[in-house]
Design an enzyme around this catalytic site. Structure first.
Site, PDB file in Angstrom:
ATOM      1  N   CYS A  48      41.954  92.764 120.561  1.00  0.00           N
ATOM      2  CA  CYS A  48      41.244  91.533 119.680  1.00  0.00           C
ATOM      3  C   CYS A  48      40.547  90.606 120.654  1.00  0.00           C
ATOM      4  O   CYS A  48      39.911  89.544 120.108  1.00  0.00           O
ATOM      5  CB  CYS A  48      42.273  90.895 119.167  1.00  0.00           C
ATOM      6  N   HIS A  65      66.321 112.724 104.853  1.00  0.00           N
ATOM      7  CA  HIS A  65      66.135 111.710 105.955  1.00  0.00           C
ATOM      8  C   HIS A  65      67.417 111.561 106.805  1.00  0.00           C
ATOM      9  O   HIS A  65      67.361 111.179 107.905  1.00  0.00           O
ATOM     10  CB  HIS A  65      65.689 110.518 105.172  1.00  0.00           C
TER      11      HIS A  65
END
Ligand code: C5P
Length: 430
Positions: free
Chosen positions: A161, A78
Site C-alpha cells: 500500500c 473437514h
C-alpha cells in the site's frame, strides 16, 4: 532447500485474503522441496489474489475452499482434514482472520479446521502497518498466543500500500524454518542430540514479578522500568536463524515463542536466577535481556493485603534481588559461559554508563540504549543502541542507529557469536 527437513510431515496450509497470498505458492513449493505433504485450504477472499489451480499444481493435491462442498466432504471430511495435518500453518493471516480465530468463529472451512485441529498451529500475519498496530489486532494476536498459537513475523519494511512499518508477511524461507521449529516444539534437552558445533544461546527476557500477596505483585515497572520482552524474543529468533539451540528464560509476557526455541516460564527474579544458573554452564552465549525487578517484598503476605480506611500510606520492606547476569558472569571459569552479554537502558551518557556496567558486572559485551528518545526502547518495535565489547586491548564499540528490534537482534547475536573463542573476531575497533 535441498535438505528433506520435513520428510513425511503433513502441512495443512491456510491461505487468507491478503496481497501476500501470492507468496503462498512459494511456501508450498519450499514445503514440498523439504519433503512435506501439503494440503491447501483457501478462504473465499484469497481466491481473488491467487487461484486454487496454482496451489493445486504446486501441492499436487486438490485445494479446498468451501465447508459446504458435498463432493469434497465425501472425499476427506473437514474433521478428517483437521486431523490429517501434523502442523497447521496460516500464511498469510489477515487481520480479519486473526479476529475470527481469536473469538472462535467457524463460519468457513479454514476457521472450522482451526477449531477442530489439535496440531501445533502457526500464524504468519500480513497486513497494513496501521492495522497491525491497532489495539484490536494486538489484542487478537495476544489472545491467539495465549491460546497456544505460534507466530512468525510480521516483518518491517515496505508494504504494497506504500506504507512502511511492521506488517509485511515474513519471507517464505523464514516461514518454512518456523514450520520446522513448530514440529520440534520440544527440542532435545540441552547437550543431547544436538549436531556437533551447534551453539547454545541462553536468553533471559521480559519482566519479573515479585509477589506481595497472593494477588498483587511488584515489578521493575513499578520502580523504574517497562519491558515487553520484545527485544529478548527477537534475540531468540535471531539466534535460531543463525543455527543456534536457544533457551529462552522468560518472565510473564504476551509474546509468541519463536518456533524452535525452548521456553522456560518464570515469574520472580529468584526463579529466573535459579534457571539462569542451572543453564549457564551449558551455554556458549548467555544474554541477559530481562528487566529484572531490583527488589522483592521481604515477606510475601499469605493472604490478600487489606486496605484500611484510616491509613493513607502502606509501608513495605523490600530486599534486593540477586543480580542474575553478574552472578552468571562471576561463575568459576569451568562453568562460566564463554560470552556473557548484558543490556543497559540509560537516559544520558549512554556510552559512559555502559562502560561502567561492562566492567562492574564483568560482562563480555553490553548493548546500551537511550530510552529517553521517543518511539525507541521499552515496548516499541524499534531500538537504537551502543554495542560495547571487550577486546584483548581493552574495549571496542559501535553505534547502531534506530532500526527494528528484529534487525538489531541479528547484529547483537552475530557480534556475540563472533566473540566465542576459536571464532575470528572480524569486527573493527574504532
Ligand atoms: O543494573 P541494571 O539493571 O541496569 O543492568 C541491566 C542488565 O543486568 C541487564 O542485562 C539485565 O538483564 C541484568 N540484570 C540481571 N539481574 C538483575 C538486574 C539486572 O540479570 N537483578
Amino acid at each position: 532447500m535441498a535438505a528433506l527437513t520435513l520428510s513425511g510431515k503433513r502441512v495443512l496450509l491456510g491461505v487468507s485474503a491478503g496481497v501476500a497470498a501470492y507468496k503462498s505458492a512459494l511456501i508450498t513449493r519450499l514445503l514440498k522441496q523439504a519433503g512435506a505433504e501439503v494440503r491447501v485450504v483457501m478462504t473465499a477472499g484469497a481466491e481473488a489474489f491467487i487461484t486454487p489451480l496454482t496451489l493445486q499444481a504446486l501441492s499436487g493435491e486438490p485445494v479446498r475452499t468451501s465447508l459446504l462442498d458435498p463432493d469434497a466432504e465425501a472425499g476427506m471430511g473437514h474433521i478428517e482434514l483437521a486431523r490429517w495435518g501434523d502442523v497447521l500453518l496460516i500464511a498469510p493471516a489477515t487481520a480479519d482472520l486473526m479476529a475470527k480465530l481469536a473469538h472462535g468463529f467457524a463460519d468457513d472451512l479454514l476457521t472450522t479446521l482451526c477449531l477442530a485441529s489439535d496440531a501445533p498451529r502457526l500464524i504468519a500475519p500480513a497486513m497494513n502497518q496501521a492495522m497491525w498496530r491497532s489495539p484490536a489486532t494486538q489484542r487478537n494476536a495476544a489472545t491467539l498466543i495465549e491460546d497456544g498459537w505460534q507466530q512468525v513475523g510480521p516483518d518491517a519494511g515496505d508494504q504494497a500500500c506504500g506504507d512502511t512499518g511492521f506488517g509485511r508477511m515474513s519471507e517464505p524461507e523464514a516461514i518454512v524454518t518456523a514450520v520446522e521449529g513448530c514440529l520440534a516444539l520440544t527440542p532435545p534437552a540441552a547437550g543431547v542430540d544436538r549436531p556437533a558445533g551447534t551453539r547454545h544461546v541462553v536468553i533471559t527476557a521480559g519482566p519479573t514479578r515479585e509477589a506481595l500477596d497472593p494477588v498483587r505483585y511488584l515489578s521493575k515497572h513499578v520502580l523504574s522500568n517497562r519491558s515487553s520482552g520484545k527485544m529478548g524474543f527477537a534475540l531468540a529468533a535471531a539466534a535460531l536463524e543463525q543455527g543456534a539451540h536457544v533457551t529462552l528464560i522468560s518472565g510473564p509476557v504476551a509474546l509468541a515463542t519463536p518456533p524452535g526455541a525452548q521456553r522456560i516460564d518464570v515469574a520472580s527474579a529468584a526463579e529466573m536466577h535459579r534457571e539462569a544458573l542451572r543453564l549457564a554452564p551449558e551455554a556458549d552465549v548467555f544474554v541477559g535481556c530481562a528487566a529484572v525487578s531490583d527488589y522483592r517484598a521481604a515477606e510475601a503476605a499469605e493472604h490478600k493485603l487489606k486496605k484500611t480506611a484510616d491509613e493513607a500510606t502502606l509501608t513495605l520492606t523490600l530486599e534486593k534481588n540477586p543480580d542474575i547476569i553478574a552472578d552468571v558472569a562471576g561463575l568459576e571459569p569451568a562453568r562460566r559461559p564463554p560470552v556473557v552479554a548484558g543490556f543497559a537502558a540509560e537516559t544520558r551518557d549512554v556510552r559512559r554508563y555502559a562502560e561502567d556496567k561492562l566492567a562492574r558486572k564483568a560482562l563480555d559485551m553490553i548493548v546500551a540504549n537511550d530510552v529517553s528518545a521517543a518511539g525507541l526502547g521499552f515496548g516499541s518495535d524499534d531500538n537504537a543502541a551502543w554495542l560495547l565489547w571487550r577486546t584483548p586491548e581493552g574495549s571496542a564499540s559501535e553505534h547502531q542507529p534506530p532500526q527494528p528490534k528484529t534487525q538489531l537482534a541479528r547484529t547483537v547475536i552475530q557480534r556475540a557469536l563472533a566473540l566465542l573463542p576459536g571464532r575470528p573476531d572480524t569486527r573493527e575497533t574504532p
